[in-house]
Design a protein around this motif. Structure first.
Motif, mmCIF file in Angstrom:
data_model
loop_
_atom_site.group_PDB
_atom_site.id
_atom_site.type_symbol
_atom_site.label_atom_id
_atom_site.label_comp_id
_atom_site.label_asym_id
_atom_site.label_seq_id
_atom_site.Cartn_x
_atom_site.Cartn_y
_atom_site.Cartn_z
ATOM 1 N N ALA A 192 -22.914 7.573 -47.200
ATOM 2 C CA ALA A 192 -22.449 9.039 -47.188
ATOM 3 C C ALA A 192 -21.731 9.102 -48.228
ATOM 4 O O ALA A 192 -20.463 8.787 -49.172
ATOM 5 C CB ALA A 192 -22.033 9.473 -45.546
ATOM 6 N N PHE A 193 -21.714 10.525 -49.052
ATOM 7 C CA PHE A 193 -21.412 10.787 -50.169
ATOM 8 C C PHE A 193 -20.899 12.722 -49.451
ATOM 9 O O PHE A 193 -21.019 13.243 -48.665
ATOM 10 C CB PHE A 193 -21.800 11.280 -51.348
ATOM 11 N N ASP A 194 -19.885 12.956 -50.227
ATOM 12 C CA ASP A 194 -19.726 15.015 -50.558
ATOM 13 C C ASP A 194 -21.261 15.215 -50.594
ATOM 14 O O ASP A 194 -21.986 14.718 -50.976
ATOM 15 C CB ASP A 194 -18.368 15.149 -51.179
ATOM 16 N N VAL A 195 -20.801 16.859 -51.146
ATOM 17 C CA VAL A 195 -21.717 17.817 -51.339
ATOM 18 C C VAL A 195 -22.427 17.311 -52.403
ATOM 19 O O VAL A 195 -23.501 17.701 -53.163
ATOM 20 C CB VAL A 195 -21.631 18.735 -50.625
ATOM 21 N N SER A 196 -21.568 17.451 -53.784
ATOM 22 C CA SER A 196 -21.849 17.334 -54.800
ATOM 23 C C SER A 196 -22.439 16.018 -55.264
ATOM 24 O O SER A 196 -23.189 16.380 -56.210
ATOM 25 C CB SER A 196 -20.877 17.995 -55.488
ATOM 26 N N PHE A 198 -23.651 13.989 -53.479
ATOM 27 C CA PHE A 198 -25.367 13.601 -52.747
ATOM 28 C C PHE A 198 -26.434 15.164 -53.418
ATOM 29 O O PHE A 198 -27.008 14.402 -54.203
ATOM 30 C CB PHE A 198 -25.155 14.199 -51.300
ATOM 31 N N ASN A 199 -25.600 16.136 -53.781
ATOM 32 C CA ASN A 199 -26.295 16.707 -54.537
ATOM 33 C C ASN A 199 -27.094 16.004 -55.573
ATOM 34 O O ASN A 199 -27.818 16.293 -56.529
ATOM 35 C CB ASN A 199 -25.847 18.514 -55.352
ATOM 36 N N PHE A 200 -26.683 16.072 -56.217
ATOM 37 C CA PHE A 200 -26.538 15.301 -57.837
ATOM 38 C C PHE A 200 -27.261 13.726 -57.850
ATOM 39 O O PHE A 200 -28.249 13.575 -58.489
ATOM 40 C CB PHE A 200 -25.167 14.740 -58.441
ATOM 41 N N LEU A 201 -27.001 13.182 -56.757
ATOM 42 C CA LEU A 201 -27.742 11.975 -56.473
ATOM 43 C C LEU A 201 -29.507 12.476 -55.713
ATOM 44 O O LEU A 201 -30.450 11.548 -56.563
ATOM 45 C CB LEU A 201 -27.383 11.139 -55.529
ATOM 46 N N ILE A 202 -30.184 13.065 -55.296
ATOM 47 C CA ILE A 202 -30.634 13.197 -54.846
ATOM 48 C C ILE A 202 -31.894 13.845 -56.080
ATOM 49 O O ILE A 202 -32.825 14.522 -55.983
ATOM 50 C CB ILE A 202 -31.245 14.282 -53.484
ATOM 51 N N ALA A 203 -30.735 14.749 -56.950
ATOM 52 C CA ALA A 203 -31.646 15.473 -57.943
ATOM 53 C C ALA A 203 -32.390 14.434 -59.110
ATOM 54 O O ALA A 203 -33.157 14.116 -59.364
ATOM 55 C CB ALA A 203 -30.879 16.581 -58.714
ATOM 56 N N SER A 204 -30.653 13.618 -58.723
ATOM 57 C CA SER A 204 -31.450 11.892 -59.692
ATOM 58 C C SER A 204 -32.523 11.442 -59.835
ATOM 59 O O SER A 204 -33.255 11.005 -60.709
ATOM 60 C CB SER A 204 -30.284 11.673 -60.093
ATOM 61 N N ILE A 205 -32.743 11.530 -58.681
ATOM 62 C CA ILE A 205 -34.471 10.859 -58.313
ATOM 63 C C ILE A 205 -35.490 11.099 -58.036
ATOM 64 O O ILE A 205 -36.730 10.598 -57.766
ATOM 65 C CB ILE A 205 -33.732 9.486 -56.602
ATOM 66 N N GLY A 206 -34.933 13.136 -57.991
ATOM 67 C CA GLY A 206 -36.481 13.416 -58.465
ATOM 68 C C GLY A 206 -36.650 14.750 -57.028
ATOM 69 O O GLY A 206 -38.227 15.391 -57.197
ATOM 70 N N LEU A 207 -35.854 14.577 -56.067
ATOM 71 C CA LEU A 207 -36.578 15.393 -55.668
ATOM 72 C C LEU A 207 -35.750 17.249 -55.941
ATOM 73 O O LEU A 207 -34.914 17.581 -56.007
ATOM 74 C CB LEU A 207 -35.729 14.993 -54.230
ATOM 75 N N LEU A 208 -37.243 18.173 -55.964
ATOM 76 C CA LEU A 208 -36.463 19.326 -56.238
ATOM 77 C C LEU A 208 -37.066 20.420 -54.707
ATOM 78 O O LEU A 208 -38.556 19.822 -54.316
ATOM 79 C CB LEU A 208 -36.966 19.804 -57.164
ATOM 80 N N ASN A 209 -37.111 21.509 -55.596
ATOM 81 C CA ASN A 209 -37.801 22.240 -54.115
ATOM 82 C C ASN A 209 -39.452 22.567 -54.976
ATOM 83 O O ASN A 209 -38.806 23.282 -55.739
ATOM 84 C CB ASN A 209 -36.844 23.834 -54.311
#
Length: 219
Positions: A192-196, A198-209
């Motif tokens: 688990a991670f803090d918000v910042s 976590f958001n960096f990692l999901i952006a890095s794997i290609g998850l986007l709106n």
């Protein structure tokens, strides 16, 4: 569990909760409710696969050493990309109790290697040769064990089935490359991670709106 097939951002927490589905406690119910609240707040996150760019197979491996509080087993995390397109990801508690961070990372790397070899064989059917695939690991000692057979005497306590990664390396089916922990996107699948972060990692794997992205594409 079915949702993790398209939402790798919840893979770790869902797998952690699933370990207690036989004898759940109130704390586990609260954790599941938090997952649903997160999904409700992020309903349009998804993986986007553009078709107009070249791709190469690469993988990231990581482990979370002895974080399972009940039995002190480690968590294996791995993800595989075609260029920057995430095509496969894994999160699983290891079946052995690792005696060190290096051992836990080595077991995770072997698991990732097995997935890479399966993808290589699958892609050969489509005419793509991805031999000598890069596997990024953030543990220097694990890379030394894979590359240098002199370390074998120090790793006999690791189950034999995990040593096939060295054989794959010697056959040049894979490469093992050091990566800084901050850039290892497989971290998302192990802890688990803090918000910042976590958001960096999901952006890095290609998850986007997807909604805003698609609207922007058409506009």
């Amino acid at each position: 569990m079915y949702l993790t097939a398209s939402r790798p951002d919840i893979m770790f927490v869902v797998c952690a909760c699933a370990r207690f589905q036989v004898t759940p406690k109130t704390s586990h119910i609260h954790a599941v409710k938090r997952i649903f609240r997160y999904l409700k707040g992020q309903p349009k996150l998804g993986l986007w696969y553009p078709r107009d760019s070249p791709f190469d197979l690469e993988a990231f491996s990581d482990s979370d050493y002895a974080r399972a509080s009940l039995d002190r087993k480690s968590t294996t995390g791995g993800c595989q990309f075609l260029r920057r397109r995430l095509i496969s990801w894994q999160c699983k508690k290891q079946t052995i109790v690792a005696n060190s961070t290096t051992e836990a990372e080595y077991v995770a790397a072997a698991n990732c290697c097995g997935q890479v070899l399966w993808i290589q064989n699958q892609m050969l059917d489509y005419g793509f040769n991805f031999m000598n695939t890069k596997i990024y690991i953030d543990n220097e000692s694990t890379i030394c064990i894979v590359k240098n057979p002199v370390f074998h005497s120090k790793t006999k306590h690791i189950e034999i089935r995990h040593h096939f990664i060295r054989d794959s390396y010697e056959k040049k089916l894979i490469q093992v490359i050091k990566i800084h922990t901050d850039h290892n996107v497989a971290d998302l699948l192990t802890k688990a991670f803090d918000v910042s972060r976590f958001n960096f990692l999901i952006a890095s794997i290609g998850l986007l709106n997807l909604r805003s992205f698609i609207c922007g594409e058409f506009n």
